[in-house]
Design a protein around this motif. Structure first.
Motif: not given
Length: 303
Positions: A252-259
């Motif tokens: 899954a994606p997490c903090n820092g992957d946003s955007g």
């Protein structure tokens, strides 16, 4: 961004105060940004982010992904911005033409990228206060977020940054408003980013990472046992397999992957938006902005 169901159900004021895009830092804040790799102002902004030790709860990462290189994903961009003295924010983005970076509205909202932001392209390794590791840094001429972005619900979570000078990074195409095939349940999509790789560590990844995630039917996320009404059909995209509660078995994606982009067949179909606190809480799905819904609106920003 990654949050928990409980966080999403607090009051609007409490919810807004609980969220933030990117990585928080403690170093002194710089005054501006620059487009040359060795520019001191750009490096100070990057340092204000890269020196951070803690990330907020509501952001996105890749846990269970694998290490990759910018050669494989040359359109990936690193977004750094000073939020306030001693605090910086980091997000991912995609180069969709030589001057335009696609990202999430929650990465841009409330930030001043024009005077306090830096975009780095062309680097596998995350830039820090000492080096761009082969990448190039750019100042931002203009920032745009969807006019109806809602910071409480994360509806319309999409934004575009305009670079002051063109990057020579290879661009990626975006999907169209009529695309349906890319969103069929079971379709394999690729997520890319520098986000956290562990639910127990706040550090984002030093190197670019990727993961393959299946597109899910909206009904998986609108289920009362998952996101219920927090998931807005047509505007949001349900992606991945259910989180398991464990780093070892969750992707899954997490903090820092946003955007960062979600890619199907070489086209951006989604933008990393939000999900579950610490990214692995059992029984939930990551949520992305559904690009096709906003294709015409974003196209107007690319002219």
């Amino acid at each position: 961004m990654i949050i928990s169901k409980t966080v999403r159900r607090v009051s609007a004021a409490g919810f807004a105060s609980a969220i933030a895009a990117g990585l928080m830092a403690t170093s002194a804040a710089p005054a501006g940004a620059a487009q040359q790799p060795g520019d001191a102002e750009a490096m100070r902004i990057i340092q204000s982010v890269s020196g951070a030790q803690h990330a907020p709860e509501r952001d996105s990462y890749i846990i269970g992904g694998t290490k990759t290189t910018i050669k494989n994903y040359p359109y990936m961009a690193q977004l750094f911005v000073e939020v306030s003295p001693g605090r910086g924010s980091f997000c991912g983005g995609a180069v969709i033409n030589s001057r335009k970076i696609l990202t999430a509205a929650h990465c841009v909202s409330g930030r001043n990228f024009v005077t306090k932001g830096v975009v780095v392209t062309g680097a596998t390794r995350l830039a820090d206060g000492s080096s761009l590791y082969g990448g190039k840094a750019f100042r931002i001429k203009k920032q745009w977020q969807h006019p109806k972005y809602n910071s409480r619900t994360f509806d319309n979570d999409i934004a575009v940054l305009t670079l002051a000078a063109p990057t020579n990074a290879k661009t990626i195409k975006v999907t169209t408003s009529t695309d349906k095939a890319s969103y069929r349940p079971g379709t394999k999509a690729t997520a890319v980013g520098w986000g956290r790789t562990s639910s127990t560590s706040q550090a984002i990844s030093t190197y670019l990472r990727r993961a393959t995630l299946p597109i899910q039917a909206d009904s998986k996320c609108t289920s009362p046992s998952v996101w219920g009404r927090s998931f807005i059909k047509g505007h949001m995209l349900c992606v991945g397999n259910k989180t398991t509660g464990s780093d070892r078995t969750t992707v899954a994606p997490c903090n820092g992957d946003s955007g960062g982009p979600l890619v199907v067949n070489g086209r951006v179909v989604g933008v990393t938006s939000w999900g579950v606190k610490n990214c692995v809480q059992k029984g939930l799905y990551p949520v992305y902005t559904k690009y096709s819904t906003y294709a015409k609106t974003v196209a107007a920003q690319l002219r």
